[in-house]
Design a protein around this motif. Sequence first.
Motif, PDB file in Angstrom:
ATOM      1  N   UNK A 468       0.764  -1.126   0.150  1.00 65.18           N
ATOM      2  CA  UNK A 468       0.018  -0.169   0.014  1.00 65.18           C
ATOM      3  C   UNK A 468       0.937   1.215   0.115  1.00 65.18           C
ATOM      4  N   UNK A 469       1.938   1.212   0.758  1.00 71.74           N
ATOM      5  CA  UNK A 469       2.764   2.393   0.923  1.00 71.74           C
ATOM      6  C   UNK A 469       3.533   2.577  -0.528  1.00 71.74           C
ATOM      7  N   UNK A 470       3.861   1.588  -0.907  1.00 78.22           N
ATOM      8  CA  UNK A 470       4.694   1.458  -2.577  1.00 78.22           C
ATOM      9  C   UNK A 470       3.524   2.102  -3.610  1.00 78.22           C
ATOM     10  N   UNK A 471       2.378   1.667  -3.245  1.00 82.89           N
ATOM     11  CA  UNK A 471       1.270   1.857  -4.331  1.00 82.89           C
ATOM     12  C   UNK A 471       1.165   3.521  -4.017  1.00 82.89           C
ATOM     13  N   UNK A 472       0.902   4.055  -2.982  1.00 84.15           N
ATOM     14  CA  UNK A 472       0.888   5.572  -2.908  1.00 84.15           C
ATOM     15  C   UNK A 472       2.075   6.223  -3.438  1.00 84.15           C
ATOM     16  N   UNK A 473       3.149   5.746  -3.316  1.00 85.88           N
ATOM     17  CA  UNK A 473       4.203   6.658  -4.122  1.00 85.88           C
ATOM     18  C   UNK A 473       4.235   6.377  -5.578  1.00 85.88           C
TER      19      UNK A 473
END
Length: 529
Positions: A468-473
């Motif tokens: 999820x964090x990588x997707x936001x980035x």
Amino acid sequence: MDSPAPGTVIAERYRLTRPLGSGSSAVVWEAHDSSLDRPVAVKLLHGGAAAHPAGREQLRREALALARLSHPRVTTVFDYVEWPQPDGSFRPVLVTELLTGLNLEERLAQGPLMENDARVACQQLATALEAAHKAGIVHRDLKPGNVMLLADGVKLLDFGIAQASSDTDATTGVVIGTPSCMAPEQLTGRGAVPASDVYALGCVLYWCVAGRAPFEGATVDEVVRGHLHLPPPPLPAYGLPPQILGLYRQCLAKNPADRPTAATVAAVLDLRGAPATVGGVGGAGRPPANRTMVMQAYDPPPPTYKEEQEQQLPYMARRMRIPSQDNEPGGYPAQPVFDTPAPRRYSWVVLVFGALLVAVIAAAGTAIVMGGKDAEKKATSAPPPGITGSPAPNTAATLPATPPSVPDTPASGSRPAAGSSPTGDPNADPLGYLEAMRGQIDGFLAQGRDTIDSNTARDLQNSLTDLEKSTQQAQAAQFKGRKLRDLQSKVDDVTSKISEAQDEGKIGDAAAEALTTELQTFAVSVGHG
């Protein structure tokens, strides 16, 4: 000081009728207010608490705290009097409204609440905490034993150890509260803040849904170690939307700065649904950690067991934060966001090739169906729960009210949903798609160890958090360049974990295939975003 008898009149006004309950320091009586001709509850200190100045001061503080609050979910205080005694001393008396209902702890001793009941009850408690915090009051002892279930909802009781939010007990070395619901900062003597009540509310939410406290043990020390070192156990909820599951994890963040406010919790839990109808009778002996205690502050030592050091600390080493709500379309993030560790590099060409192969096979299967082939020749068992299948026409997707299960015979109807996604298109809502995969894993976990091992499920949930964090980035970079490659590497990493777990027998073949397919669909969709 002698215990009063039924018929005793206090302050020429309150006639005691019968005792309603007794704790370590006080007893509550049903009484009749002759001045206003109404039933009331009278709280009297007894034993050492009645004779000690600190005990009397505690009851006075409770009266002051309740007098500052006027909220339908907080007990209403009517009066506070100092009752003269024959020896020349006085006995503090707190008079409040008389509540007719069931104690939440007694109700939970009979089993967990229905999920909608749990949500409504905790939403109402959150509004009570919101009012208390606005008045500058920290409750410090929110737990099921201090909640009454009434015909119209719940009420928060016992502000006996409440304190002003500007006060602190961090320098005394002594802490007071109930270990089963105490925040890490309270247990370590750093003092209680409004976020400490939010942590306790997260514990109560879990307790309502699971029927037990989030951290349990044979001793208080074991319970405390869980609060200080272990991640919150997964919320066993199959009928709650993803944003509430994420909210629960944020409420139990170890750092108080990472928790939402009581107002935010109340807003997220305020979903449309049937009114709560909670009931039941009885009660049970309480473990020591479920009782309000005064104890020395804990030093936060390292975990005792090697397993905790190897499996839990990597999870807790990540710092949790709540993203800015101004940038969230729904006003609140569905999941906590963690700092991303250094990504492991894998080639995602293989992953894309695999996804294309799956698409070709699916197209071939569709052609066979349209050609009139017998459907029973194509399936020997019901497909595992998934999130990419399209719902039947004119059928609203719903979350199941009970844990999903795998049928023993081929299913001809719609397949069960272990988790529900806000959208089946990861390109349109990639974060929602990953959140739905969390629900899917929860559904597999409910089916038992034959479907997925609990440690494997927890590891995959943590991996999805990193995704999820990588997707936001990657979203911020419009799914281009290095951020997209990092995201694809993370997907490759999770896929490898699933494959390894499958080889080790920690996840069933059907569950592994379903999760791998979802990840492949996700990778292809964001790669073409």
